[in-house]
Design a protein around this motif. Structure first.
Motif, short mmCIF file in Angstrom:
data_model
loop_
_atom_site.label_atom_id
_atom_site.label_comp_id
_atom_site.label_asym_id
_atom_site.label_seq_id
_atom_site.Cartn_x
_atom_site.Cartn_y
_atom_site.Cartn_z
N MET A 24 0.73 28.20 -4.19
CA MET A 24 1.56 29.37 -3.25
C MET A 24 0.59 30.53 -3.67
N GLN A 25 0.56 31.43 -2.65
CA GLN A 25 -0.01 32.65 -2.80
C GLN A 25 0.83 33.57 -2.00
N PHE A 26 1.00 34.78 -2.74
CA PHE A 26 2.14 35.85 -2.32
C PHE A 26 1.28 37.22 -2.50
N ASP A 27 1.64 38.08 -1.55
CA ASP A 27 1.21 39.27 -1.47
C ASP A 27 2.18 40.30 -1.96
N VAL A 28 1.72 41.61 -2.42
CA VAL A 28 2.55 42.70 -2.85
C VAL A 28 3.34 43.00 -1.77
N GLY A 29 4.76 43.06 -2.00
CA GLY A 29 5.69 43.46 -1.23
C GLY A 29 6.45 42.30 -0.28
N ILE A 59 7.83 41.39 -4.89
CA ILE A 59 6.60 41.10 -5.83
C ILE A 59 6.03 42.70 -6.00
N LEU A 60 5.83 43.10 -6.91
CA LEU A 60 5.30 44.69 -6.99
C LEU A 60 3.93 44.52 -7.48
N LYS A 61 3.39 43.50 -8.03
CA LYS A 61 1.88 43.31 -8.57
C LYS A 61 1.41 41.78 -8.55
N LYS A 62 0.33 41.45 -8.17
CA LYS A 62 -0.25 40.12 -8.42
C LYS A 62 -1.19 40.30 -9.44
N ILE A 63 -0.59 39.75 -10.65
CA ILE A 63 -1.42 39.90 -11.95
C ILE A 63 -2.85 38.91 -11.97
N ASN A 64 -2.56 37.89 -11.65
CA ASN A 64 -3.74 36.80 -11.18
C ASN A 64 -3.34 35.85 -10.06
N LEU A 65 -4.10 34.69 -9.87
CA LEU A 65 -3.76 33.87 -8.93
C LEU A 65 -2.38 33.27 -9.27
N ASN A 66 -1.96 33.05 -10.73
CA ASN A 66 -1.15 32.40 -11.07
C ASN A 66 0.09 33.14 -11.54
N ALA A 67 0.09 34.50 -11.54
CA ALA A 67 1.23 35.36 -12.21
C ALA A 67 1.38 36.40 -11.31
N SER A 79 11.52 38.50 -18.81
CA SER A 79 10.19 39.33 -18.59
C SER A 79 10.30 39.24 -16.86
N ASP A 80 9.60 40.44 -16.39
CA ASP A 80 9.47 40.50 -15.02
C ASP A 80 8.15 39.98 -14.43
N VAL A 81 7.44 39.19 -15.41
CA VAL A 81 6.20 38.57 -14.85
C VAL A 81 6.52 37.28 -14.94
N LEU A 82 6.19 36.33 -13.90
CA LEU A 82 6.52 35.18 -13.66
C LEU A 82 5.48 34.24 -13.14
N ASN A 83 5.32 33.15 -13.54
CA ASN A 83 4.38 32.19 -13.24
C ASN A 83 4.70 31.91 -11.64
N VAL A 84 3.64 31.61 -10.87
CA VAL A 84 3.93 31.33 -9.45
C VAL A 84 4.60 30.04 -9.39
N LYS A 85 4.55 28.91 -10.42
CA LYS A 85 5.39 27.85 -9.92
C LYS A 85 7.06 27.86 -9.68
N PRO A 86 7.70 28.80 -10.27
CA PRO A 86 9.26 28.95 -10.00
C PRO A 86 9.49 29.74 -8.97
#
Length: 118
Positions: A24-29, A59-67, A79-86
């Motif tokens: 899964m890939q998401f964009d800011v916003g 989504i406020l920020k894309k940390i990397n491909l996975n978070a 925490s407001d930083v989550l892995n892409v899996k959930p």
């Protein structure tokens, strides 16, 4: 069954399963649902009746491909930083915005159905 037949069958099942596992890939916003496990709740706050799927959150920020960093409300004590899996994409059905709005607000503190009806 021969060894060759077993390999072919195994590869067929693997190819089908891999097609469902897309990253899964998401964009800011973008807005997403977050599926939380009980490890995400502080000690004593986990309850089997708690909602596990919360959202929709931006989504406020894309940390990397996975978070990703989400815009979570203060009453969600994790925490407001989550892995892409959930994370699950939040999609609004244009014809049923009433249902989408009620689902997006189901975890607002201090509100219940009686307050909404009044």
């Amino acid at each position: 069954m021969t060894h060759k037949h077993l390999q072919e069958t195994s590869q067929k099942y693997k190819a089908h399963a891999d097609s469902k596992r897309g990253m899964m890939q998401f964009d800011v916003g973008d807005f997403v649902w977050a599926v939380l496990v009980k490890d995400r709740f502080s000690v004593g706050n986990s309850n089997k009746l708690f909602a596990r799927k919360i959202g929709s959150y931006e989504i406020l920020k894309k940390i990397n491909l996975n978070a990703y960093r989400l815009k979570l409300p203060s009453h969600i004590r994790t925490s407001d930083v989550l892995n892409v899996k959930p994370l699950i994409p939040f999609k609004v059905d244009k014809e049923d915005t009433r249902n989408a709005n009620s689902m997006a607000n189901f975890l607002q503190p201090g509100e219940d159905d009686a307050d909404m009806m009044a």
